[in-house]
Design a protein around this motif. Structure first.
Motif, PDB file in Angstrom:
ATOM      1  N   GLY A   1       0.825  -1.200   0.000  1.00 37.84           N
ATOM      2  CA  GLY A   1       0.000   0.000   0.000  1.00 37.84           C
ATOM      3  C   GLY A   1       0.859   1.249   0.000  1.00 37.84           C
ATOM      4  O   GLY A   1       2.051   1.199   0.312  1.00 37.84           O
ATOM      5  N   PRO A   2       0.285   2.394  -0.325  1.00 36.27           N
ATOM      6  CA  PRO A   2       1.052   3.641  -0.396  1.00 36.27           C
ATOM      7  C   PRO A   2       1.469   4.139   0.979  1.00 36.27           C
ATOM      8  O   PRO A   2       0.889   3.762   2.001  1.00 36.27           O
ATOM      9  CB  PRO A   2       0.068   4.613  -1.061  1.00 36.27           C
ATOM     10  CG  PRO A   2      -1.278   4.089  -0.667  1.00 36.27           C
ATOM     11  CD  PRO A   2      -1.137   2.593  -0.659  1.00 36.27           C
ATOM     12  N   ALA A   3       2.473   5.009   0.994  1.00 33.02           N
ATOM     13  CA  ALA A   3       2.992   5.537   2.258  1.00 33.02           C
ATOM     14  C   ALA A   3       1.935   6.323   3.022  1.00 33.02           C
ATOM     15  O   ALA A   3       1.996   6.434   4.246  1.00 33.02           O
ATOM     16  CB  ALA A   3       4.215   6.422   1.983  1.00 33.02           C
ATOM     17  N   TRP A   4       0.954   6.875   2.306  1.00 34.61           N
ATOM     18  CA  TRP A   4      -0.053   7.707   2.969  1.00 34.61           C
ATOM     19  C   TRP A   4      -1.238   6.904   3.517  1.00 34.61           C
ATOM     20  O   TRP A   4      -2.146   7.473   4.122  1.00 34.61           O
ATOM     21  CB  TRP A   4      -0.568   8.773   2.005  1.00 34.61           C
ATOM     22  CG  TRP A   4      -1.217   8.240   0.762  1.00 34.61           C
ATOM     23  CD1 TRP A   4      -2.472   7.716   0.639  1.00 34.61           C
ATOM     24  CD2 TRP A   4      -0.644   8.186  -0.553  1.00 34.61           C
ATOM     25  NE1 TRP A   4      -2.720   7.340  -0.656  1.00 34.61           N
ATOM     26  CE2 TRP A   4      -1.619   7.621  -1.418  1.00 34.61           C
ATOM     27  CE3 TRP A   4       0.587   8.578  -1.089  1.00 34.61           C
ATOM     28  CZ2 TRP A   4      -1.389   7.427  -2.780  1.00 34.61           C
ATOM     29  CZ3 TRP A   4       0.812   8.381  -2.446  1.00 34.61           C
ATOM     30  CH2 TRP A   4      -0.165   7.810  -3.276  1.00 34.61           C
ATOM     31  N   ALA A   5      -1.241   5.596   3.330  1.00 37.97           N
ATOM     32  CA  ALA A   5      -2.367   4.772   3.759  1.00 37.97           C
ATOM     33  C   ALA A   5      -2.641   4.934   5.252  1.00 37.97           C
ATOM     34  O   ALA A   5      -1.753   4.769   6.084  1.00 37.97           O
ATOM     35  CB  ALA A   5      -2.093   3.307   3.438  1.00 37.97           C
ATOM     36  N   GLY A   6      -3.882   5.276   5.588  1.00 42.83           N
ATOM     37  CA  GLY A   6      -4.281   5.406   6.979  1.00 42.83           C
ATOM     38  C   GLY A   6      -4.011   6.758   7.600  1.00 42.83           C
ATOM     39  O   GLY A   6      -4.305   6.972   8.779  1.00 42.83           O
ATOM     40  N   TYR A   7      -3.460   7.701   6.825  1.00 45.16           N
ATOM     41  CA  TYR A   7      -3.116   9.013   7.363  1.00 45.16           C
ATOM     42  C   TYR A   7      -4.023  10.122   6.820  1.00 45.16           C
ATOM     43  O   TYR A   7      -3.665  11.298   6.879  1.00 45.16           O
ATOM     44  CB  TYR A   7      -1.662   9.362   7.031  1.00 45.16           C
ATOM     45  CG  TYR A   7      -0.649   8.542   7.789  1.00 45.16           C
ATOM     46  CD1 TYR A   7      -0.180   8.952   9.034  1.00 45.16           C
ATOM     47  CD2 TYR A   7      -0.170   7.346   7.266  1.00 45.16           C
ATOM     48  CE1 TYR A   7       0.751   8.195   9.730  1.00 45.16           C
ATOM     49  CE2 TYR A   7       0.759   6.578   7.951  1.00 45.16           C
ATOM     50  CZ  TYR A   7       1.218   7.007   9.186  1.00 45.16           C
ATOM     51  OH  TYR A   7       2.135   6.251   9.872  1.00 45.16           O
ATOM     52  N   ASP A   8      -5.185   9.767   6.298  1.00 46.02           N
ATOM     53  CA  ASP A   8      -6.063  10.797   5.751  1.00 46.02           C
ATOM     54  C   ASP A   8      -6.622  11.665   6.868  1.00 46.02           C
ATOM     55  O   ASP A   8      -6.882  11.206   7.977  1.00 46.02           O
ATOM     56  CB  ASP A   8      -7.199  10.167   4.939  1.00 46.02           C
ATOM     57  CG  ASP A   8      -7.920   9.062   5.688  1.00 46.02           C
ATOM     58  OD1 ASP A   8      -7.234   8.165   6.196  1.00 46.02           O
ATOM     59  OD2 ASP A   8      -9.161   9.109   5.777  1.00 46.02           O
ATOM     60  N   GLU A   9      -6.797  12.947   6.556  1.00 45.47           N
ATOM     61  CA  GLU A   9      -7.300  13.912   7.521  1.00 45.47           C
ATOM     62  C   GLU A   9      -8.796  13.697   7.762  1.00 45.47           C
ATOM     63  O   GLU A   9      -9.525  13.245   6.876  1.00 45.47           O
ATOM     64  CB  GLU A   9      -7.062  15.339   7.011  1.00 45.47           C
ATOM     65  CG  GLU A   9      -5.590  15.693   6.857  1.00 45.47           C
ATOM     66  CD  GLU A   9      -4.854  15.715   8.188  1.00 45.47           C
ATOM     67  OE1 GLU A   9      -5.341  16.385   9.119  1.00 45.47           O
ATOM     68  OE2 GLU A   9      -3.800  15.058   8.296  1.00 45.47           O
ATOM     69  N   ASP A  10      -9.236  14.037   8.956  1.00 41.91           N
ATOM     70  CA  ASP A  10     -10.640  13.852   9.330  1.00 41.91           C
ATOM     71  C   ASP A  10     -11.471  15.027   8.820  1.00 41.91           C
ATOM     72  O   ASP A  10     -11.824  15.942   9.568  1.00 41.91           O
ATOM     73  CB  ASP A  10     -10.759  13.729  10.853  1.00 41.91           C
ATOM     74  CG  ASP A  10     -12.180  13.368  11.288  1.00 41.91           C
ATOM     75  OD1 ASP A  10     -12.961  12.927  10.419  1.00 41.91           O
ATOM     76  OD2 ASP A  10     -12.500  13.539  12.475  1.00 41.91           O
ATOM     77  N   ILE A  11     -11.741  14.995   7.534  1.00 42.61           N
ATOM     78  CA  ILE A  11     -12.514  16.059   6.884  1.00 42.61           C
ATOM     79  C   ILE A  11     -13.656  15.408   6.113  1.00 42.61           C
ATOM     80  O   ILE A  11     -13.430  14.490   5.321  1.00 42.61           O
ATOM     81  CB  ILE A  11     -11.638  16.876   5.913  1.00 42.61           C
ATOM     82  CG1 ILE A  11     -10.450  17.496   6.658  1.00 42.61           C
ATOM     83  CG2 ILE A  11     -12.463  17.959   5.227  1.00 42.61           C
ATOM     84  CD1 ILE A  11      -9.477  18.207   5.752  1.00 42.61           C
ATOM     85  N   GLU A  12     -14.857  15.867   6.342  1.00 43.60           N
ATOM     86  CA  GLU A  12     -16.016  15.285   5.673  1.00 43.60           C
ATOM     87  C   GLU A  12     -16.452  16.155   4.500  1.00 43.60           C
ATOM     88  O   GLU A  12     -16.910  17.277   4.683  1.00 43.60           O
ATOM     89  CB  GLU A  12     -17.177  15.111   6.661  1.00 43.60           C
ATOM     90  CG  GLU A  12     -16.959  14.002   7.672  1.00 43.60           C
ATOM     91  CD  GLU A  12     -18.225  13.668   8.431  1.00 43.60           C
ATOM     92  OE1 GLU A  12     -19.260  14.309   8.150  1.00 43.60           O
ATOM     93  OE2 GLU A  12     -18.181  12.781   9.298  1.00 43.60           O
ATOM     94  N   VAL A  13     -16.266  15.623   3.320  1.00 42.40           N
ATOM     95  CA  VAL A  13     -16.744  16.260   2.093  1.00 42.40           C
ATOM     96  C   VAL A  13     -17.359  15.156   1.248  1.00 42.40           C
ATOM     97  O   VAL A  13     -16.781  14.077   1.115  1.00 42.40           O
ATOM     98  CB  VAL A  13     -15.597  16.936   1.310  1.00 42.40           C
ATOM     99  CG1 VAL A  13     -16.135  17.552   0.024  1.00 42.40           C
ATOM    100  CG2 VAL A  13     -14.922  18.002   2.155  1.00 42.40           C
ATOM    101  N   PHE A  14     -18.518  15.411   0.690  1.00 40.86           N
ATOM    102  CA  PHE A  14     -19.204  14.387  -0.082  1.00 40.86           C
ATOM    103  C   PHE A  14     -19.249  14.776  -1.559  1.00 40.86           C
ATOM    104  O   PHE A  14     -19.815  15.807  -1.921  1.00 40.86           O
ATOM    105  CB  PHE A  14     -20.617  14.168   0.463  1.00 40.86           C
ATOM    106  CG  PHE A  14     -20.632  13.683   1.889  1.00 40.86           C
ATOM    107  CD1 PHE A  14     -20.427  12.346   2.180  1.00 40.86           C
ATOM    108  CD2 PHE A  14     -20.816  14.579   2.931  1.00 40.86           C
ATOM    109  CE1 PHE A  14     -20.419  11.895   3.495  1.00 40.86           C
ATOM    110  CE2 PHE A  14     -20.812  14.141   4.254  1.00 40.86           C
ATOM    111  CZ  PHE A  14     -20.610  12.795   4.532  1.00 40.86           C
ATOM    112  N   LEU A  15     -18.635  13.949  -2.376  1.00 46.34           N
ATOM    113  CA  LEU A  15     -18.634  14.163  -3.822  1.00 46.34           C
ATOM    114  C   LEU A  15     -19.524  13.120  -4.489  1.00 46.34           C
ATOM    115  O   LEU A  15     -19.712  12.022  -3.974  1.00 46.34           O
ATOM    116  CB  LEU A  15     -17.216  14.054  -4.380  1.00 46.34           C
ATOM    117  CG  LEU A  15     -16.158  15.008  -3.817  1.00 46.34           C
ATOM    118  CD1 LEU A  15     -14.822  14.760  -4.502  1.00 46.34           C
ATOM    119  CD2 LEU A  15     -16.578  16.457  -3.985  1.00 46.34           C
TER     120      LEU A  15
END
Length: 300
Positions: free
Chosen positions: A134-148
């Motif tokens: 998996g990529p280095a950024w896996a699991g480090y996403d910011e807690d921001i809610e945006v719905f597309l």
């Protein structure tokens, strides 16, 4: 008989064709891919192929983009420097006749803490999505809610979910692939093209703040095609929004200045080039990969 029926007769032939298609998506050569796929679908001349060609890229749109831009602007702390975006189907989808299958979107926003998005090239970003663990950024996403939402894919997506020939078994060493299997493969790539062209278009019309790149793909959905959109040359700043104290310009010695070599400008590829590349590709077995869900978002 369609030419891909012969090429897909052996697993190696289909794998070689698939590898070339992935290369063009990874490199952002969507014009060439669209020209080639459109020609192949037209030659197939089936009901689904015609349905695909009716669903032109301009019909597919991404909604909620303004909210995404605002969320990136208002995010506190380190700047958002990378975005991952994918489409997926519900795992518990019903298969009743007449059921419409609307793909949903998955979104991840990241800073430079897990991975230096602000300095990464297209090749480096694509390479991360193919990493075994998996990529280095896996699991480090910011807690921001945006719905597309991705609008305009329902018809082709539903047809593919209900398609009767999604698999091709070669136990008896057939000399050609079924026409409907070729139809399914081409339609899957056309669905991927429609999605990527929609992301590409909105990134051009409404670039994300600070030119944040978008790594787009598909989760548990053929053909797992990955492309990077909205990428600009050079570093994309990841500095904090507010810096205390006065800003001072400094003179740098010449030894500190790095000059980039001028690269040779190449003519843009065409659909004919892609057709030639596919016909000349050495047939190699396609390596097995983890699903894009694990590679991009790091979640299984």
């Amino acid at each position: 008989m369609h030419e891909l029926q012969s090429q897909f007769a052996a697993q190696e032939g289909e794998a070689a064709w698939t590898a070339v298609m992935h290369e063009h998506f990874n490199a952002g050569q969507l014009d060439e891919a669209q020209e080639y796929l459109a020609a192949q679908l037209a030659a197939l001349d089936t009901e689904l192929a015609t349905r695909c060609l009716i669903d032109e890229p301009d019909r597919v749109k991404i909604t909620g983009w303004d909210e995404l831009c605002e969320a990136i602007e208002l995010h506190e702390g380190d700047r958002i420097t990378g975005v991952t975006l994918a489409i997926a189907n519900e795992t518990d989808r019903a298969f009743e006749k007449g059921q419409v299958h609307h793909p949903y979107m998955m979104l991840g926003l990241y800073t430079d803490e897990p991975f230096a998005f602000s300095h990464a090239t297209r090749g480096a970003l694509v390479e991360q999505t193919a990493a075994e663990e998996g990529p280095a950024w896996a699991g480090y996403d910011e807690d921001i809610e945006v719905f597309l939402e991705c609008e305009g894919l329902d018809a082709i997506n539903t047809a593919l979910v209900h398609h009767k020939e999604r698999h091709f078994f070669r136990d008896d060493a057939p000399d050609h692939a079924p026409r409907r299997y070729v139809e399914y493969v081409l339609a899957c790539w056309w669905r991927a093209l429609l999605f990527h062209r929609a992301v590409e278009r909105i990134c051009k019309d409404k670039p994300l703040p600070n030119h944040v790149p978008v790594i787009a793909g598909m989760v548990d959905m053929r053909p797992d095609a990955v492309a990077v959109h909205g990428l600009v040359d050079g570093d994309r700043t990841a500095a904090p929004k507010q810096v205390e104290g006065p800003q001072m310009a400094e003179m740098l010695p010449e030894s500190m200045i790095t000059r980039r070599e001028v690269e040779e400008v190449k003519e843009p590829p065409t659909g004919t080039n892609l057709r030639r590349r596919i016909s000349e590709t050495v047939q190699e077995e396609e390596p097995k990969k983890k699903g894009l869900l694990a590679r991009i978002f790091g979640r299984g």
